[in-house]
Design a protein around this motif. Structure first.
Motif, PDB file in Angstrom:
ATOM      1  N   ILE A  89       0.838  -1.203   0.000  1.00 41.35           N
ATOM      2  CA  ILE A  89       0.000   0.000   0.000  1.00 41.35           C
ATOM      3  C   ILE A  89       0.870   1.248   0.000  1.00 41.35           C
ATOM      4  CG2 ILE A  89      -1.827   1.241   1.203  1.00 41.35           C
ATOM      5  CD1 ILE A  89      -2.533  -1.421   2.580  1.00 41.35           C
ATOM      6  N   PRO A  90       0.750   2.093  -1.022  1.00 39.35           N
ATOM      7  CA  PRO A  90       1.524   3.336  -1.055  1.00 39.35           C
ATOM      8  C   PRO A  90       0.816   4.438  -0.280  1.00 39.35           C
ATOM      9  CG  PRO A  90       0.289   3.129  -3.074  1.00 39.35           C
ATOM     10  CD  PRO A  90      -0.037   1.900  -2.248  1.00 39.35           C
ATOM     11  N   LYS A  91       1.495   5.534  -0.086  1.00 42.95           N
ATOM     12  CA  LYS A  91       0.909   6.658   0.629  1.00 42.95           C
ATOM     13  C   LYS A  91      -0.072   7.410  -0.268  1.00 42.95           C
ATOM     14  CE  LYS A  91       4.852   9.598  -0.573  1.00 42.95           C
ATOM     15  NZ  LYS A  91       5.991  10.394  -0.057  1.00 42.95           N
ATOM     16  N   GLY A  92      -0.904   8.249   0.376  1.00 43.18           N
ATOM     17  CA  GLY A  92      -1.847   9.067  -0.371  1.00 43.18           C
ATOM     18  C   GLY A  92      -2.927   8.244  -1.050  1.00 43.18           C
ATOM     19  N   LYS A  93      -3.354   8.713  -2.219  1.00 43.01           N
ATOM     20  CA  LYS A  93      -4.433   8.065  -2.960  1.00 43.01           C
ATOM     21  C   LYS A  93      -3.924   7.194  -4.099  1.00 43.01           C
ATOM     22  CE  LYS A  93      -7.981  11.553  -1.970  1.00 43.01           C
ATOM     23  NZ  LYS A  93      -9.004  12.459  -2.552  1.00 43.01           N
ATOM     24  N   ASN A  94      -2.639   6.871  -4.075  1.00 38.47           N
ATOM     25  CA  ASN A  94      -2.084   6.093  -5.177  1.00 38.47           C
ATOM     26  C   ASN A  94      -2.660   4.682  -5.253  1.00 38.47           C
ATOM     27  OD1 ASN A  94      -0.440   8.067  -6.304  1.00 38.47           O
ATOM     28  ND2 ASN A  94       1.259   7.627  -4.921  1.00 38.47           N
ATOM     29  N   LEU A 248      12.539  -4.720 -13.139  1.00 34.99           N
ATOM     30  CA  LEU A 248      11.631  -3.836 -13.874  1.00 34.99           C
ATOM     31  C   LEU A 248      12.417  -2.842 -14.717  1.00 34.99           C
ATOM     32  CD1 LEU A 248       8.951  -3.149 -11.117  1.00 34.99           C
ATOM     33  CD2 LEU A 248       9.244  -5.120 -12.621  1.00 34.99           C
ATOM     34  N   GLY A 249      13.672  -3.164 -14.999  1.00 33.75           N
ATOM     35  CA  GLY A 249      14.480  -2.320 -15.857  1.00 33.75           C
ATOM     36  C   GLY A 249      15.491  -1.495 -15.088  1.00 33.75           C
ATOM     37  N   PRO A 250      16.296  -0.694 -15.805  1.00 33.80           N
ATOM     38  CA  PRO A 250      17.391   0.041 -15.174  1.00 33.80           C
ATOM     39  C   PRO A 250      16.951   1.277 -14.401  1.00 33.80           C
ATOM     40  CG  PRO A 250      17.298   0.547 -17.514  1.00 33.80           C
ATOM     41  CD  PRO A 250      16.285  -0.530 -17.278  1.00 33.80           C
ATOM     42  N   ILE A 251      15.708   1.713 -14.598  1.00 36.36           N
ATOM     43  CA  ILE A 251      15.209   2.919 -13.930  1.00 36.36           C
ATOM     44  C   ILE A 251      14.321   2.501 -12.766  1.00 36.36           C
ATOM     45  CG2 ILE A 251      13.872   5.042 -14.211  1.00 36.36           C
ATOM     46  CD1 ILE A 251      14.533   4.905 -17.212  1.00 36.36           C
ATOM     47  N   ILE A 252      14.546   3.100 -11.603  1.00 32.73           N
ATOM     48  CA  ILE A 252      13.725   2.799 -10.436  1.00 32.73           C
ATOM     49  C   ILE A 252      12.356   3.457 -10.601  1.00 32.73           C
ATOM     50  CG2 ILE A 252      13.488   3.074  -7.942  1.00 32.73           C
ATOM     51  CD1 ILE A 252      16.510   2.992  -7.728  1.00 32.73           C
ATOM     52  N   LEU A 253      11.314   2.647 -10.548  1.00 31.87           N
ATOM     53  CA  LEU A 253       9.955   3.125 -10.809  1.00 31.87           C
ATOM     54  C   LEU A 253       9.225   3.452  -9.513  1.00 31.87           C
ATOM     55  CD1 LEU A 253       8.905   0.464 -13.474  1.00 31.87           C
ATOM     56  CD2 LEU A 253       9.992   2.676 -13.872  1.00 31.87           C
ATOM     57  N   ARG A 254       8.318   4.410  -9.589  1.00 32.90           N
ATOM     58  CA  ARG A 254       7.405   4.646  -8.478  1.00 32.90           C
ATOM     59  C   ARG A 254       6.493   3.429  -8.320  1.00 32.90           C
ATOM     60  NH1 ARG A 254       6.565   9.942  -6.728  1.00 32.90           N
ATOM     61  NH2 ARG A 254       4.405   9.384  -6.244  1.00 32.90           N
ATOM     62  N   VAL A 255       5.907   3.304  -7.135  1.00 33.98           N
ATOM     63  CA  VAL A 255       5.089   2.130  -6.846  1.00 33.98           C
ATOM     64  C   VAL A 255       3.967   1.965  -7.866  1.00 33.98           C
ATOM     65  CG1 VAL A 255       3.515   1.100  -5.169  1.00 33.98           C
ATOM     66  CG2 VAL A 255       5.598   2.202  -4.383  1.00 33.98           C
ATOM     67  N   GLU A 256       3.216   3.043  -8.114  1.00 34.68           N
ATOM     68  CA  GLU A 256       2.083   2.939  -9.028  1.00 34.68           C
ATOM     69  C   GLU A 256       2.535   2.639 -10.455  1.00 34.68           C
ATOM     70  OE1 GLU A 256       2.948   7.401  -8.483  1.00 34.68           O
ATOM     71  OE2 GLU A 256       2.994   5.558  -7.293  1.00 34.68           O
TER      72      GLU A 256
END
Length: 280
Positions: A89-94, A248-256
């Motif tokens: 579960i991420p923060k906010g409304k994500n 998920l690739g070389p770039i760190i992605l946000r949770v959503e």
């Protein structure tokens, strides 16, 4: 109604589904009568989240309910692969966004996870409230995107409890009350997004599964961690329950973004029916 006009869709829970006496109640009445201003004689589409869909005509509108007359009934089979999303579960409304997009991308079940590194930790009452809220988000998403199989949103749990509940459900003969039925053919492919050096590409894992089982998976569990990834203990726990770490690739992605990324690939690779190639 012009041929280009899209009819509004409404949800009727399976226990109230009666094809010969269709009735909208509660929030669906408010939406149809007060927001959309629908009247007797207009046509709508109703679905029960279990694959059934009916085109109907409104026959009576009251403050408490809207009565409908069935015009045409159809049924959509479940998608060929049942994808479960276990999402920290991420923060906010994500989480609202993740649930919405998971429905659009064909997820069969969504399990909110209270990860050790996540900011969100819920008590029992709060967890039940969040589950109800996210289930409603799923309903609204299904109404908008035309999905007739409504994913079940589980109650938020710790990762260990999620695996324990899953193991108990697998050993039980109890029929699932909501959500698409999980296929039984072939073992479940379990995946976990990971920032660890031994994580492999998703396409590699899919190819290995197909070589081993001579078929594509029909059940997939996709675990997505919080910002900063799951803890080492959580990763080890997931591995002990058969989860393969994928990159998920070389770039760190946000949770959503990570959730949408993984579900998009799985949807593209596994949900469409595979056509036999004519290329020699």
């Amino acid at each position: 109604m012009t041929k280009f006009e899209i009819m509004h869709r409404f949800y009727i829970v399976p226990e109230n589904w009666n094809a010969d006496a269709l009735v909208l109640r509660e929030s669906e009445v408010h939406h149809a009568r007060d927001v959309l201003r629908l009247e007797a004689g207009e046509r709508v589409v109703v679905f029960n989240g279990r694959g059934h869909e009916i085109t109907a005509e409104i026959t009576k509108v009251t403050r408490e309910e809207i009565q409908l007359r069935k015009l045409h009934e159809g049924r959509v089979p479940p998608l060929r692969c049942q994808i479960r999303l276990a999402q920290a579960i991420p923060k906010g409304k994500n989480m609202d966004l993740i649930v919405q997009k998971a429905v659009e991308l064909g997820a069969a079940e969504i399990a909110p996870i209270m990860s050790d590194r996540a900011i969100v930790h819920l008590q029992d009452k709060e967890a039940a409230q969040k589950q109800a809220k996210w289930q409603q988000v799923a309903i609204e998403a299904a109404k908008q995107c035309g999905q007739n199989w409504l994913p079940r949103v589980q109650i938020p749990r710790k990762l260990a409890e999620f695996f324990d509940v899953g193991a108990a459900a697998s050993a039980s003969s109890v029929v699932r009350a909501t959500g698409p039925p999980l296929h039984q053919a072939g073992p479940e492919l379990r995946l976990i997004g990971s920032l660890q050096s031994d994580a492999v590409h998703l396409t590699t894992v899919l190819a290995e599964y197909e070589r081993e089982h001579q078929a594509r998976p029909t059940n997939v569990l996709m675990c997505i961690g919080p910002e900063g990834d799951f803890t080492p203990a959580e990763l080890n726990l997931a591995r002990s329950h058969g989860c393969r770490p994928i990159t998920l690739g070389p770039i760190i992605l946000r949770v959503e973004t990570a959730a949408i990324y993984c579900l998009s690939i799985l949807s593209y690779e596994l949900l469409a029916e595979v056509k036999a190639s004519s290329v020699p």
